[in-house]
Design a protein around this motif. Structure first.
Motif, PDB file in Angstrom:
ATOM      1  N   GLY A  86      -2.061  -2.464  -0.022  1.00  0.00           N
ATOM      2  CA  GLY A  86      -2.040  -1.018  -0.132  1.00  0.00           C
ATOM      3  C   GLY A  86      -2.870  -0.312   0.914  1.00  0.00           C
ATOM      4  O   GLY A  86      -2.595   0.835   1.276  1.00  0.00           O
ATOM      5  N   ARG A 141       6.590 -13.352  -6.347  1.00  0.00           N
ATOM      6  CA  ARG A 141       5.805 -12.925  -7.515  1.00  0.00           C
ATOM      7  C   ARG A 141       4.483 -13.690  -7.581  1.00  0.00           C
ATOM      8  O   ARG A 141       3.427 -13.117  -7.876  1.00  0.00           O
ATOM      9  CB  ARG A 141       6.597 -13.151  -8.810  1.00  0.00           C
ATOM     10  N   CYS A 144       2.122 -12.322  -4.980  1.00  0.00           N
ATOM     11  CA  CYS A 144       1.589 -11.021  -5.422  1.00  0.00           C
ATOM     12  C   CYS A 144       0.457 -11.225  -6.408  1.00  0.00           C
ATOM     13  O   CYS A 144      -0.590 -10.573  -6.316  1.00  0.00           O
ATOM     14  CB  CYS A 144       2.695 -10.187  -6.071  1.00  0.00           C
ATOM     15  N   SER A 151       0.866  -5.115  -2.128  1.00  0.00           N
ATOM     16  CA  SER A 151       1.907  -4.168  -2.529  1.00  0.00           C
ATOM     17  C   SER A 151       3.312  -4.709  -2.269  1.00  0.00           C
ATOM     18  O   SER A 151       4.257  -4.333  -2.943  1.00  0.00           O
ATOM     19  CB  SER A 151       1.733  -2.842  -1.790  1.00  0.00           C
ATOM     20  N   ARG A 152       3.424  -5.606  -1.291  1.00  0.00           N
ATOM     21  CA  ARG A 152       4.739  -6.120  -0.930  1.00  0.00           C
ATOM     22  C   ARG A 152       4.601  -7.465  -0.241  1.00  0.00           C
ATOM     23  O   ARG A 152       3.615  -7.718   0.451  1.00  0.00           O
ATOM     24  CB  ARG A 152       5.424  -5.119  -0.002  1.00  0.00           C
ATOM     25  N   SER A 196       8.765  -6.254  -3.700  1.00  0.00           N
ATOM     26  CA  SER A 196       7.688  -5.346  -4.109  1.00  0.00           C
ATOM     27  C   SER A 196       6.824  -6.005  -5.168  1.00  0.00           C
ATOM     28  O   SER A 196       7.335  -6.666  -6.079  1.00  0.00           O
ATOM     29  CB  SER A 196       8.277  -4.044  -4.659  1.00  0.00           C
ATOM     30  N   CYS A 197       5.533  -5.825  -5.070  1.00  0.00           N
ATOM     31  CA  CYS A 197       4.618  -6.383  -6.077  1.00  0.00           C
ATOM     32  C   CYS A 197       4.584  -5.541  -7.336  1.00  0.00           C
ATOM     33  O   CYS A 197       3.965  -5.927  -8.333  1.00  0.00           O
ATOM     34  CB  CYS A 197       3.212  -6.517  -5.498  1.00  0.00           C
ATOM     35  N   ASP A 198       5.220  -4.393  -7.318  1.00  0.00           N
ATOM     36  CA  ASP A 198       5.237  -3.529  -8.492  1.00  0.00           C
ATOM     37  C   ASP A 198       6.360  -3.877  -9.448  1.00  0.00           C
ATOM     38  O   ASP A 198       6.405  -3.393 -10.575  1.00  0.00           O
ATOM     39  CB  ASP A 198       5.388  -2.057  -8.075  1.00  0.00           C
ATOM     40  N   ASP A 199       7.318  -4.707  -8.987  1.00  0.00           N
ATOM     41  CA  ASP A 199       8.464  -5.060  -9.845  1.00  0.00           C
ATOM     42  C   ASP A 199       8.071  -6.042 -10.934  1.00  0.00           C
ATOM     43  O   ASP A 199       7.222  -6.862 -10.779  1.00  0.00           O
ATOM     44  CB  ASP A 199       9.596  -5.660  -8.995  1.00  0.00           C
TER      45      ASP A 199
END
Length: 199
Positions: A86, A141, A144, A151-152, A196-199
């Motif tokens: 980030g 995953r 991450c 973040s990615r 994406s690490c947010d998924d």
């Protein structure tokens, strides 16, 4: 002071368990020996015997190391991960990492790279060009989770080529070493996809 064991220490394995473990060890030993004997150059008989254990090699994910160490081995797949954070920085990871220790861990990472290569090769691609490999998404995953603040993750595969036998002979005759880590022995990076690490 040496500890003395007696019959009262506990019962031994039952006969059926000993026979079962012995049978498993014999199958494993025969599978390993046949894989080694089937490496080129080998006879039709040696390859036919190794083919009988193909189910076992798939079951235990065995075989990559034999292929890696045989003459005329194909290029070694290298997984490269750009882990983006980030705060704007990027860390690049390589699997397998030559500095990995102990050596058995390096071997496991080599098997992971081969496994991902095979999965990406078989997986369909989305319209954007990224692979739909489930294993690639799983690796991303994991990366991450192992890198807080990420973040990615962008994954790539790259072939590490082997020097040809002719190059090795010429180098030996001239008394020089070959730098197999030089840029000429690496193919172009092939993008697997961005995750994406947010998924």
């Amino acid at each position: 002071m040496a500890r003395e064991y007696s019959e009262e220490a506990g019962p031994g394995w039952p006969g059926w368990a000993k026979a079962g473990v012995t049978a498993l060890l014999l199958v494993h030993g025969a599978a390993v020996l046949s894989a080694v004997m089937a490496a080129s150059p080998s006879s039709d008989l040696q390859r036919a015997i190794a083919d009988r254990f193909r189910w076992y090699y798939k079951l235990v994910d065995q075989g990559y190391t034999y292929r890696f160490y045989t003459a005329g081995a194909p290029p070694t797949p290298i997984l490269i991960a750009d882990v983006q954070f980030g705060d704007g920085r990027t860390e690049t990871l390589r699997i397998p990492d030559r500095a990995q220790a102990p050596r058995l861990r390096y071997q496991r990472h080599l098997a992971l790279a081969y496994h991902l290569f095979e999965d990406v090769r078989r997986a369909p691609r989305d319209p954007g060009g990224d692979s739909r490999s489930r294993w690639a998404a799983s690796y991303a995953r994991h990366l991450c989770a192992e890198n807080p603040g990420a973040s990615r993750v962008v994954l790539y595969l790259q072939d590490h080529l082997n020097p040809s036998p002719r190059e090795l002979v010429e180098a030996a005759q001239e008394g020089r070493a070959i730098d197999a880590e030089g840029p000429r022995y690496y193919g172009d990076r092939q993008r697997i996809g961005a995750y994406s690490c947010d998924d």
